[in-house]
Design an enzyme around this catalytic site. Structure first.
Site, PDB file in Angstrom:
ATOM      1  N   ASP A  25       0.806  -1.148   0.032  1.00  0.00           N
ATOM      2  CA  ASP A  25       0.077   0.111   0.119  1.00  0.00           C
ATOM      3  C   ASP A  25       1.003   1.377  -0.030  1.00  0.00           C
ATOM      4  OD1 ASP A  25       0.894   0.260   2.526  1.00  0.00           O
ATOM      5  OD2 ASP A  25      -1.198   0.334   3.465  1.00  0.00           O
ATOM      6  N   CYS A  71       3.083  -3.117   3.917  1.00  0.00           N
ATOM      7  CA  CYS A  71       2.224  -2.166   4.452  1.00  0.00           C
ATOM      8  C   CYS A  71       2.872  -1.355   5.655  1.00  0.00           C
ATOM      9  CB  CYS A  71       0.838  -2.564   4.628  1.00  0.00           C
ATOM     10  SG  CYS A  71       0.741  -3.440   6.155  1.00  0.00           S
ATOM     11  N   THR A  90       2.638  -1.477   9.108  1.00  0.00           N
ATOM     12  CA  THR A  90       2.971  -2.162   9.885  1.00  0.00           C
ATOM     13  C   THR A  90       3.109  -3.605   9.621  1.00  0.00           C
ATOM     14  OG1 THR A  90       0.758  -2.838  10.488  1.00  0.00           O
ATOM     15  CG2 THR A  90       1.594  -0.975  11.800  1.00  0.00           C
ATOM     16  N   HIS A 132       9.820 -24.075   8.639  1.00  0.00           N
ATOM     17  CA  HIS A 132       8.607 -24.865   9.507  1.00  0.00           C
ATOM     18  C   HIS A 132       7.322 -24.444   8.965  1.00  0.00           C
ATOM     19  CE1 HIS A 132      11.317 -24.835  13.574  1.00  0.00           C
ATOM     20  NE2 HIS A 132      12.127 -25.277  12.342  1.00  0.00           N
ATOM     21  N   HIS A 172       6.768 -30.819  10.436  1.00  0.00           N
ATOM     22  CA  HIS A 172       6.071 -29.708  10.292  1.00  0.00           C
ATOM     23  C   HIS A 172       4.818 -29.951   9.452  1.00  0.00           C
ATOM     24  CE1 HIS A 172       9.077 -27.639  12.248  1.00  0.00           C
ATOM     25  NE2 HIS A 172      10.190 -28.161  11.389  1.00  0.00           N
TER      26      HIS A 172
HETATM   27  C1  RB5 Z   1      -1.846   2.879   6.562  1.00  0.00           C
HETATM   28  O1  RB5 Z   1      -2.042   4.022   7.127  1.00  0.00           O
HETATM   29  C2  RB5 Z   1      -1.716   1.772   7.392  1.00  0.00           C
HETATM   30  O2  RB5 Z   1      -2.769   1.713   8.268  1.00  0.00           O
HETATM   31  C3  RB5 Z   1      -1.263   0.544   6.766  1.00  0.00           C
HETATM   32  O3  RB5 Z   1      -0.108   0.488   5.770  1.00  0.00           O
HETATM   33  C4  RB5 Z   1      -1.077  -0.762   7.670  1.00  0.00           C
HETATM   34  O4  RB5 Z   1      -0.024  -0.694   8.516  1.00  0.00           O
HETATM   35  C5  RB5 Z   1      -2.282  -1.358   8.184  1.00  0.00           C
HETATM   36  O5  RB5 Z   1      -2.096  -2.700   8.782  1.00  0.00           O
END
Ligand code: RB5
Length: 140
Positions: free
Chosen positions: A7, A64, A66, A97, A132
């Site tokens: 994203d 993304c 996080t 695994h 596994h």
């Molecule tokens: C985008 O702002 C953020 O929420 C997205 O990239 C991600 O971290 C969501 O899990």
């Protein structure tokens, strides 16, 4: 084939990883997004999943902010085993695994240098099957 998906929050790191692959002459398929304009990660996780599932040999790298949103969404598909990795050791173990077929990275919380080390480890590690295999079977 390596499938890249991100994203807007993952876009800068995805570009760095793409540069690394280009330098190594490794072909990738980039399903987007292609800028830092705000988008919704589920759209790109779904596009990435679809491409990964075109061949058993495909590996996804989804990014993304996080890594959490991409992981949640990618793992909704029962054939996807997406691993959110923050160290090379975890990346290796997720292949050995869990036979992970998608590596997920937290774009806002990871340096380019560390990301490349994780990518290399993920791509060079092999599934060990053995004990596994029965665990993976239980996922379904
Ligand atoms: C985008 O702002 C953020 O929420 C997205 O990239 C991600 O971290 C969501 O899990």
């Amino acid at each position: 084939m390596i499938i890249l998906a991100c994203d807007h929050a993952g876009y800068p790191l995805k570009e760095e990883i793409k540069k690394f692959f280009n330098k190594e002459n490794i072909t990738t398929i980039d399903v987007g997004t292609y800028s830092t304009d705000s988008v919704d990660y589920p759209d790109y996780a779904k596009l990435g999943n679809a491409k990964v599932l075109e061949s058993d040999n495909n590996i996804g790298i989804f990014i993304c902010g996080t890594g959490v949103g991409m992981s949640i969404c990618a793992n909704r598909n029962p054939k996807i085993r997406a691993a959110l990795c923050w160290s090379p050791a975890i990346a290796a173990l997720s292949r050995q695994h869990n036979n992970a077929n998608v590596l997920v990275l937290p774009g806002r919380f990871m340096t380019k240098r560390k990301a490349i080390r994780i990518v290399k480890e993920f791509l060079t590690s092999q599934y060990e099957a053995g004990r596994h295999a029965k665990r993976l079977k239980k996922l379904n």
